[in-house]
Design a protein around this motif. Structure first.
Motif, PDB file in Angstrom:
ATOM      1  N   ARG A  59      49.537 -22.712 -15.913  1.00 25.31           N
ATOM      2  CA  ARG A  59      48.953 -23.373 -17.078  1.00 25.31           C
ATOM      3  C   ARG A  59      47.460 -23.593 -16.826  1.00 25.31           C
ATOM      4  NH1 ARG A  59      52.872 -26.913 -15.741  1.00 25.31           N
ATOM      5  NH2 ARG A  59      51.409 -28.636 -15.593  1.00 25.31           N
ATOM      6  N   GLN A  60      46.660 -23.408 -17.868  1.00 29.58           N
ATOM      7  CA  GLN A  60      45.219 -23.630 -17.762  1.00 29.58           C
ATOM      8  C   GLN A  60      44.803 -24.739 -18.711  1.00 29.58           C
ATOM      9  OE1 GLN A  60      42.732 -20.382 -19.004  1.00 29.58           O
ATOM     10  NE2 GLN A  60      40.908 -21.267 -18.069  1.00 29.58           N
ATOM     11  N   ASN A  61      43.912 -25.616 -18.214  1.00 27.13           N
ATOM     12  CA  ASN A  61      43.321 -26.667 -19.032  1.00 27.13           C
ATOM     13  C   ASN A  61      41.840 -26.694 -18.668  1.00 27.13           C
ATOM     14  OD1 ASN A  61      42.700 -28.834 -20.611  1.00 27.13           O
ATOM     15  ND2 ASN A  61      43.870 -30.335 -19.408  1.00 27.13           N
ATOM     16  N   GLY A  62      41.029 -25.968 -19.426  1.00 26.21           N
ATOM     17  CA  GLY A  62      39.605 -25.858 -19.126  1.00 26.21           C
ATOM     18  C   GLY A  62      39.407 -25.103 -17.820  1.00 26.21           C
ATOM     19  N   ASP A  63      38.740 -25.743 -16.851  1.00 30.93           N
ATOM     20  CA  ASP A  63      38.479 -25.121 -15.552  1.00 30.93           C
ATOM     21  C   ASP A  63      39.607 -25.401 -14.549  1.00 30.93           C
ATOM     22  OD1 ASP A  63      36.848 -23.666 -13.686  1.00 30.93           O
ATOM     23  OD2 ASP A  63      36.339 -25.595 -12.754  1.00 30.93           O
ATOM     24  N   ARG A  64      40.602 -26.168 -14.943  1.00 34.52           N
ATOM     25  CA  ARG A  64      41.701 -26.552 -14.047  1.00 34.52           C
ATOM     26  C   ARG A  64      42.918 -25.681 -14.323  1.00 34.52           C
ATOM     27  NH1 ARG A  64      39.965 -29.190  -9.990  1.00 34.52           N
ATOM     28  NH2 ARG A  64      41.914 -30.282  -9.704  1.00 34.52           N
ATOM     29  N   TRP A  65      43.526 -25.219 -13.258  1.00 37.10           N
ATOM     30  CA  TRP A  65      44.748 -24.412 -13.331  1.00 37.10           C
ATOM     31  C   TRP A  65      45.855 -25.170 -12.616  1.00 37.10           C
ATOM     32  CZ3 TRP A  65      44.921 -19.493 -15.599  1.00 37.10           C
ATOM     33  CH2 TRP A  65      43.685 -18.972 -15.989  1.00 37.10           C
ATOM     34  N   THR A  66      47.017 -25.234 -13.239  1.00 39.03           N
ATOM     35  CA  THR A  66      48.188 -25.840 -12.617  1.00 39.03           C
ATOM     36  C   THR A  66      49.203 -24.731 -12.395  1.00 39.03           C
ATOM     37  OG1 THR A  66      47.775 -27.923 -13.748  1.00 39.03           O
ATOM     38  CG2 THR A  66      49.974 -27.603 -12.826  1.00 39.03           C
ATOM     39  N   LEU A  67      49.512 -24.497 -11.129  1.00 42.58           N
ATOM     40  CA  LEU A  67      50.486 -23.477 -10.760  1.00 42.58           C
ATOM     41  C   LEU A  67      51.709 -24.199 -10.190  1.00 42.58           C
ATOM     42  CD1 LEU A  67      47.406 -22.361  -9.971  1.00 42.58           C
ATOM     43  CD2 LEU A  67      48.755 -20.305  -9.679  1.00 42.58           C
ATOM     44  N   THR A  68      52.833 -24.009 -10.817  1.00 38.99           N
ATOM     45  CA  THR A  68      54.062 -24.681 -10.416  1.00 38.99           C
ATOM     46  C   THR A  68      55.035 -23.644  -9.861  1.00 38.99           C
ATOM     47  OG1 THR A  68      53.727 -26.300 -12.180  1.00 38.99           O
ATOM     48  CG2 THR A  68      55.922 -26.204 -11.175  1.00 38.99           C
ATOM     49  N   VAL A  69      55.476 -23.866  -8.633  1.00 38.88           N
ATOM     50  CA  VAL A  69      56.431 -22.973  -7.981  1.00 38.88           C
ATOM     51  C   VAL A  69      57.782 -23.685  -7.968  1.00 38.88           C
ATOM     52  CG1 VAL A  69      56.962 -21.642  -5.904  1.00 38.88           C
ATOM     53  CG2 VAL A  69      54.580 -22.132  -6.490  1.00 38.88           C
ATOM     54  N   GLU A  70      58.812 -22.987  -8.416  1.00 37.03           N
ATOM     55  CA  GLU A  70      60.183 -23.503  -8.389  1.00 37.03           C
ATOM     56  C   GLU A  70      61.038 -22.523  -7.613  1.00 37.03           C
ATOM     57  OE1 GLU A  70      61.173 -23.664 -12.503  1.00 37.03           O
ATOM     58  OE2 GLU A  70      59.975 -25.442 -12.881  1.00 37.03           O
ATOM     59  N   TRP A  71      61.901 -23.039  -6.744  1.00 34.17           N
ATOM     60  CA  TRP A  71      62.803 -22.164  -5.995  1.00 34.17           C
ATOM     61  C   TRP A  71      64.072 -22.910  -5.628  1.00 34.17           C
ATOM     62  CZ3 TRP A  71      58.627 -24.588  -3.933  1.00 34.17           C
ATOM     63  CH2 TRP A  71      58.742 -25.227  -2.707  1.00 34.17           C
ATOM     64  N   ASN A  72      65.096 -22.123  -5.326  1.00 39.35           N
ATOM     65  CA  ASN A  72      66.399 -22.663  -4.948  1.00 39.35           C
ATOM     66  C   ASN A  72      66.779 -22.120  -3.578  1.00 39.35           C
ATOM     67  OD1 ASN A  72      66.370 -23.519  -7.613  1.00 39.35           O
ATOM     68  ND2 ASN A  72      67.660 -21.852  -8.301  1.00 39.35           N
ATOM     69  N   LEU A 128      44.328 -26.330  -9.086  1.00 40.48           N
ATOM     70  CA  LEU A 128      43.139 -25.682  -8.527  1.00 40.48           C
ATOM     71  C   LEU A 128      42.103 -25.478  -9.622  1.00 40.48           C
ATOM     72  CD1 LEU A 128      45.181 -22.927  -6.711  1.00 40.48           C
ATOM     73  CD2 LEU A 128      44.123 -24.867  -5.590  1.00 40.48           C
ATOM     74  N   ASN A 129      40.848 -25.367  -9.216  1.00 46.36           N
ATOM     75  CA  ASN A 129      39.830 -25.002 -10.187  1.00 46.36           C
ATOM     76  C   ASN A 129      39.668 -23.486 -10.185  1.00 46.36           C
ATOM     77  OD1 ASN A 129      38.164 -24.316  -8.015  1.00 46.36           O
ATOM     78  ND2 ASN A 129      37.105 -26.283  -8.043  1.00 46.36           N
ATOM     79  N   SER A 130      38.944 -22.982 -11.162  1.00 50.44           N
ATOM     80  CA  SER A 130      38.775 -21.530 -11.312  1.00 50.44           C
ATOM     81  C   SER A 130      38.142 -20.901 -10.077  1.00 50.44           C
ATOM     82  CB  SER A 130      37.931 -21.215 -12.541  1.00 50.44           C
ATOM     83  OG  SER A 130      38.616 -21.603 -13.700  1.00 50.44           O
ATOM     84  N   GLU A 131      37.221 -21.622  -9.444  1.00 46.77           N
ATOM     85  CA  GLU A 131      36.539 -21.087  -8.266  1.00 46.77           C
ATOM     86  C   GLU A 131      37.526 -20.797  -7.123  1.00 46.77           C
ATOM     87  OE1 GLU A 131      33.252 -22.588  -5.066  1.00 46.77           O
ATOM     88  OE2 GLU A 131      32.949 -23.164  -7.154  1.00 46.77           O
TER      89      GLU A 131
END
Length: 168
Positions: A59-72, A128-131
């Motif tokens: 997911r992106q919100n401006g310069d911030r990225w949220t990466l969600t990892v799900e596993w079993n 994380l940010n885009s950089e």
């Protein structure tokens, strides 16, 4: 199939005897210095834990990225019976032609778990940010790797998600 049955039978014998059968087994007790613990062969011979359903949501919100990892993680009957401890964690990776780059590491957020019949489900979020995501010219090929490591044997299993390609 026959080899698997033979391997399982050998592991069961080792479990019962407390060591590896040898010519000197009749005169050397299984508690002798250097004898392998009974669980050692059992952990290595039988199926271990399995990582399943590793997913990466971005997911992106401006310069911030949220990466969600799900596993079993699911466990074999041998794992449930012997209760080895596992560490589990995730990385965010960027695919390159030669060596992939670690963009974010979840080792500091590792979780210690013991096997159970219903398995375990995990979610780890990285912001994380885009950089931080921008490691090369052009599109970024980002994927997640989930790990489970048996603390007793050191055996590590890994499963990757499919790549997400996007412009940062």
């Amino acid at each position: 199939m026959r080899n698997r049955k033979t391997l399982i039978a050998a592991a069961a014998m080792v479990m019962l005897m407390g060591g590896v059968p040898a010519a000197s087994a009749a005169t050397t007790p299984s508690t002798a210095k250097g004898a392998a613990p009974a669980w050692a062969a059992f952990d290595l011979a039988l199926p271990a834990a399995t990582l399943t359903s590793v997913r990466l949501n971005v997911r992106q919100n401006g310069d911030r990225w949220t990466l969600t990892v799900e596993w079993n993680i699911s466990y074999s009957a041998a794992n449930i019976a012997n209760q080895p401890i596992y560490w589990t964690f995730a990385y965010i990776m960027e695919q390159d032609d030669v060596d992939d780059d670690v963009v974010a590491s979840g080792v500091r957020k590792s979780v210690e778990v013991k096997p159970r019949a219903q398995g375990h489900n995990f979610t780890q979020e990285f912001t994380l940010n885009s950089e931080a995501l921008h490691t090369e010219i052009g599109d970024e090929e980002i994927y997640a790797s989930a790990f489970a490591k048996n603390i007793r044997t050191g055996r590590e299993i890994q499963l990757n998600t499919r790549r997400h390609i996007f412009d940062v």
